[in-house]
Design an enzyme around this catalytic site. Sequence first.
Site, PDB file in Angstrom:
ATOM      1  CB  THR A 123      -1.037   0.012   1.153  1.00  0.00           C
ATOM      2  OG1 THR A 123      -0.393  -0.439   2.349  1.00  0.00           O
ATOM      3  CG2 THR A 123      -2.211  -0.895   0.839  1.00  0.00           C
ATOM      4  CD1 TRP A 156      -1.649  -1.105 -20.825  1.00  0.00           C
ATOM      5  CD2 TRP A 156      -0.032  -0.887 -22.364  1.00  0.00           C
ATOM      6  NE1 TRP A 156      -0.816  -0.095 -20.417  1.00  0.00           N
ATOM      7  CE2 TRP A 156       0.183   0.058 -21.344  1.00  0.00           C
ATOM      8  CE3 TRP A 156       0.839  -0.925 -23.450  1.00  0.00           C
ATOM      9  CZ2 TRP A 156       1.241   0.954 -21.365  1.00  0.00           C
ATOM     10  CZ3 TRP A 156       1.893  -0.027 -23.473  1.00  0.00           C
ATOM     11  CH2 TRP A 156       2.111   0.893 -22.441  1.00  0.00           C
ATOM     12  CG  HIS A 171      -1.885  -5.238 -17.002  1.00  0.00           C
ATOM     13  ND1 HIS A 171      -1.199  -5.964 -16.063  1.00  0.00           N
ATOM     14  CD2 HIS A 171      -1.489  -5.705 -18.208  1.00  0.00           C
ATOM     15  CE1 HIS A 171      -0.404  -6.825 -16.685  1.00  0.00           C
ATOM     16  NE2 HIS A 171      -0.563  -6.686 -17.978  1.00  0.00           N
ATOM     17  CB  SER A 192     -13.853   7.806 -29.573  1.00  0.00           C
ATOM     18  OG  SER A 192     -15.009   7.336 -30.227  1.00  0.00           O
ATOM     19  NE  ARG A 199     -19.987   4.538 -30.989  1.00  0.00           N
ATOM     20  CZ  ARG A 199     -21.018   4.669 -30.148  1.00  0.00           C
ATOM     21  NH1 ARG A 199     -20.818   4.677 -28.847  1.00  0.00           N
ATOM     22  NH2 ARG A 199     -22.239   4.814 -30.612  1.00  0.00           N
ATOM     23  NE  ARG A 252     -15.584   1.231 -33.838  1.00  0.00           N
ATOM     24  CZ  ARG A 252     -15.640   1.454 -32.544  1.00  0.00           C
ATOM     25  NH1 ARG A 252     -14.595   1.967 -31.936  1.00  0.00           N
ATOM     26  NH2 ARG A 252     -16.725   1.213 -31.866  1.00  0.00           N
ATOM     27  CG  ASP A 279      -1.724   2.231  -7.560  1.00  0.00           C
ATOM     28  OD1 ASP A 279      -0.886   1.326  -7.745  1.00  0.00           O
ATOM     29  OD2 ASP A 279      -2.874   2.007  -7.145  1.00  0.00           O
ATOM     30  NE  ARG A 304       1.056  -7.768 -20.120  1.00  0.00           N
ATOM     31  CZ  ARG A 304       0.382  -8.734 -20.741  1.00  0.00           C
ATOM     32  NH1 ARG A 304       0.980  -9.511 -21.619  1.00  0.00           N
ATOM     33  NH2 ARG A 304      -0.894  -8.944 -20.465  1.00  0.00           N
TER      34      ARG A 304
HETATM   35  C1  LIG Z   1       3.294 -13.768 -20.804  1.00  0.00           C
HETATM   36  C2  LIG Z   1       1.813 -13.606 -20.677  1.00  0.00           C
HETATM   37  C3  LIG Z   1       0.946 -14.465 -21.353  1.00  0.00           C
HETATM   38  C4  LIG Z   1      -0.437 -14.331 -21.238  1.00  0.00           C
HETATM   39  N1  LIG Z   1      -1.264 -15.151 -21.946  1.00  0.00           N
HETATM   40  C5  LIG Z   1      -2.612 -15.013 -21.847  1.00  0.00           C
HETATM   41  C6  LIG Z   1      -3.509 -15.875 -22.576  1.00  0.00           C
HETATM   42  O1  LIG Z   1      -3.073 -16.753 -23.303  1.00  0.00           O
HETATM   43  N2  LIG Z   1      -4.832 -15.659 -22.469  1.00  0.00           N
HETATM   44  C7  LIG Z   1      -5.360 -14.687 -21.653  1.00  0.00           C
HETATM   45  O2  LIG Z   1      -6.577 -14.555 -21.576  1.00  0.00           O
HETATM   46  N3  LIG Z   1      -4.539 -13.869 -20.957  1.00  0.00           N
HETATM   47  C8  LIG Z   1      -3.197 -14.003 -21.029  1.00  0.00           C
HETATM   48  N4  LIG Z   1      -2.383 -13.162 -20.320  1.00  0.00           N
HETATM   49  C9  LIG Z   1      -2.981 -12.116 -19.485  1.00  0.00           C
HETATM   50  C10 LIG Z   1      -2.970 -12.517 -17.993  1.00  0.00           C
HETATM   51  O3  LIG Z   1      -3.757 -13.673 -17.778  1.00  0.00           O
HETATM   52  C11 LIG Z   1      -3.519 -11.365 -17.134  1.00  0.00           C
HETATM   53  O4  LIG Z   1      -4.847 -11.092 -17.519  1.00  0.00           O
HETATM   54  C12 LIG Z   1      -2.717 -10.095 -17.301  1.00  0.00           C
HETATM   55  O5  LIG Z   1      -1.339 -10.364 -17.217  1.00  0.00           O
HETATM   56  C13 LIG Z   1      -3.105  -9.100 -16.212  1.00  0.00           C
HETATM   57  O6  LIG Z   1      -2.633  -9.602 -14.966  1.00  0.00           O
HETATM   58  P1  LIG Z   1      -3.370  -9.318 -13.608  1.00  0.00           P
HETATM   59  O7  LIG Z   1      -4.772  -9.809 -13.701  1.00  0.00           O
HETATM   60  O8  LIG Z   1      -2.521  -9.863 -12.521  1.00  0.00           O
HETATM   61  O9  LIG Z   1      -3.253  -7.726 -13.583  1.00  0.00           O
HETATM   62  P2  LIG Z   1      -4.262  -6.574 -13.187  1.00  0.00           P
HETATM   63  O10 LIG Z   1      -5.565  -6.686 -13.880  1.00  0.00           O
HETATM   64  O11 LIG Z   1      -3.491  -5.311 -13.419  1.00  0.00           O
HETATM   65  O12 LIG Z   1      -4.479  -6.748 -11.675  1.00  0.00           O
HETATM   66  C14 LIG Z   1      -3.432  -6.471 -10.735  1.00  0.00           C
HETATM   67  C15 LIG Z   1      -3.699  -7.287  -9.526  1.00  0.00           C
HETATM   68  O13 LIG Z   1      -4.901  -6.823  -8.918  1.00  0.00           O
HETATM   69  C16 LIG Z   1      -5.599  -7.918  -8.383  1.00  0.00           C
HETATM   70  N5  LIG Z   1      -6.896  -8.016  -9.064  1.00  0.00           N
HETATM   71  C17 LIG Z   1      -7.308  -7.332 -10.144  1.00  0.00           C
HETATM   72  N6  LIG Z   1      -8.552  -7.653 -10.449  1.00  0.00           N
HETATM   73  C18 LIG Z   1      -8.945  -8.578  -9.558  1.00  0.00           C
HETATM   74  C19 LIG Z   1     -10.125  -9.320  -9.359  1.00  0.00           C
HETATM   75  N7  LIG Z   1     -11.185  -9.171 -10.125  1.00  0.00           N
HETATM   76  N8  LIG Z   1     -10.179 -10.182  -8.324  1.00  0.00           N
HETATM   77  C20 LIG Z   1      -9.130 -10.333  -7.504  1.00  0.00           C
HETATM   78  N9  LIG Z   1      -7.958  -9.678  -7.648  1.00  0.00           N
HETATM   79  C21 LIG Z   1      -7.879  -8.813  -8.668  1.00  0.00           C
HETATM   80  C22 LIG Z   1      -4.758  -9.148  -8.593  1.00  0.00           C
HETATM   81  O14 LIG Z   1      -3.918  -9.331  -7.492  1.00  0.00           O
HETATM   82  C23 LIG Z   1      -3.917  -8.762  -9.785  1.00  0.00           C
HETATM   83  O15 LIG Z   1      -2.696  -9.488  -9.874  1.00  0.00           O
HETATM   84  C24 LIG Z   1      -0.986 -13.297 -20.414  1.00  0.00           C
HETATM   85  C25 LIG Z   1      -0.120 -12.452 -19.715  1.00  0.00           C
HETATM   86  C26 LIG Z   1       1.261 -12.598 -19.843  1.00  0.00           C
HETATM   87  C27 LIG Z   1       2.155 -11.645 -19.088  1.00  0.00           C
END
Ligand SMILES: Cc1cc2nc3c(=O)[nH]c(=O)nc-3n(C[C@H](O)[C@H](O)[C@H](O)COP(=O)(O)OP(=O)(O)OC[C@H]3O[C@@H](n4cnc5c(N)ncnc54)[C@H](O)[C@@H]3O)c2cc1C
Length: 306
Positions: free
Chosen positions: A77, A98, A101, A110, A112, A191, A207, A218
């Site tokens: 935090t 991207w 995340h 947009s 649109r 588009r 943040d 990434r």
């Molecule tokens: C090398 C690589 C390969 C990948 N391949 C695939 C693929 O084949 N198919 C695919 O669909 N995706 C793929 N992804 C995407 C991956 O599954 C994640 O969606 C992406 O990296 C975002 O990560 P995150 O959810 O930890 O991050 P963020 O969405 O930024 O979240 C950050 C953190 O916040 C918390 N958080 C966020 N939302 C929630 C929630 N709803 N509940 C609980 N905790 C939460 C978690 O601790 C999370 O780690 C890939 C990613 C990478 C890096």
Amino acid sequence: MKECTNQVSHRPFAPGLEPYLNQTTNVLDHGFIRVVDYMGTEQCIVDAARTSYQRGTERKQEDPKLIRYLMRHQHGTPFEMCEIKFHVKLPIFVARQWIRHRTASVNEASARYSILSKEFYIPSEDQLAVQSATNRQGRGEVLEGAQAKRVLTLLQHDAELCYQHYEEMLNDPSSHDYEPALQSLSRELARMNLPVNFYTQWYWKVDLRNLMHFLALRADSHAQYEIRVYAQEMLKVLEAWLPNVYQAFIDYEMEAYKVSAQGKKVLRKMTQLLERNDQLTTLINETIPDRREREEFLLQFGLNMQ
Ligand SMILES: Cc1cc2nc3c(=O)[nH]c(=O)nc-3n(C[C@H](O)[C@H](O)[C@H](O)COP(=O)(O)OP(=O)(O)OC[C@H]3O[C@@H](n4cnc5c(N)ncnc54)[C@H](O)[C@@H]3O)c2cc1C
């Protein structure tokens, strides 16, 4: 709207990041990142941490150590006290990765509302590689000669053709010199003809905690090259902004790796076998000079070598 530019601000500012403000760094063939604004410094992080521990802010020389401690123990935090806002121009297929995340705020251009520019990503020859035989999500050998030329021709030709049809459907009289055959199709429909290598743009505000999570995934070698190059530029921004945080992040996240319970068992045994080895003791003392960090490290292996 008029901005106050000549008034003295009482905001804390990070001297290393100031030169980055509003400077564009080119990424890929038409993309960029630009730091629009930021909030917070390393002082803000340690102040927040000390508030939660109910301790004063007097021990200046301890600040870098505290930052390393917070990072090492995933006390997340205090890092949320800093924020940064980027303007990013990126191919749509990179934007799709991207946007996974979820913990950032985004405003995207947009299509649109506006007409997308004729700007699409064509990989450089050294990035045109065959499907990896070992990694289903990766690249193998680089394509060469006539094969590379053919791929580049296809990519260029298809993007050009799609854009030409996009313009034809939009029927914007200023954009072409031929007699239009169609009525103007809405921008939101036209588009859909554009491939995912066309560029989009957005503002991305996040943040520091979530920025580091994004960078850990990434800027890693497993990430696709086209998003990795953006993350690598953002790592440089992080280093300029918060140098102690950057170093702790490299040490405990980027360059660290998780060991399974089974792996730990093996490592423990190996270390215990070497416990009385002077070379190992010297190596540990020199590599991890901070006493507290060294003790925490050794404790994982059931050792106390001091
Ligand atoms: C090398 C690589 C390969 C990948 N391949 C695939 C693929 O084949 N198919 C695919 O669909 N995706 C793929 N992804 C995407 C991956 O599954 C994640 O969606 C992406 O990296 C975002 O990560 P995150 O959810 O930890 O991050 P963020 O969405 O930024 O979240 C950050 C953190 O916040 C918390 N958080 C966020 N939302 C929630 C929630 N709803 N509940 C609980 N905790 C939460 C978690 O601790 C999370 O780690 C890939 C990613 C990478 C890096």
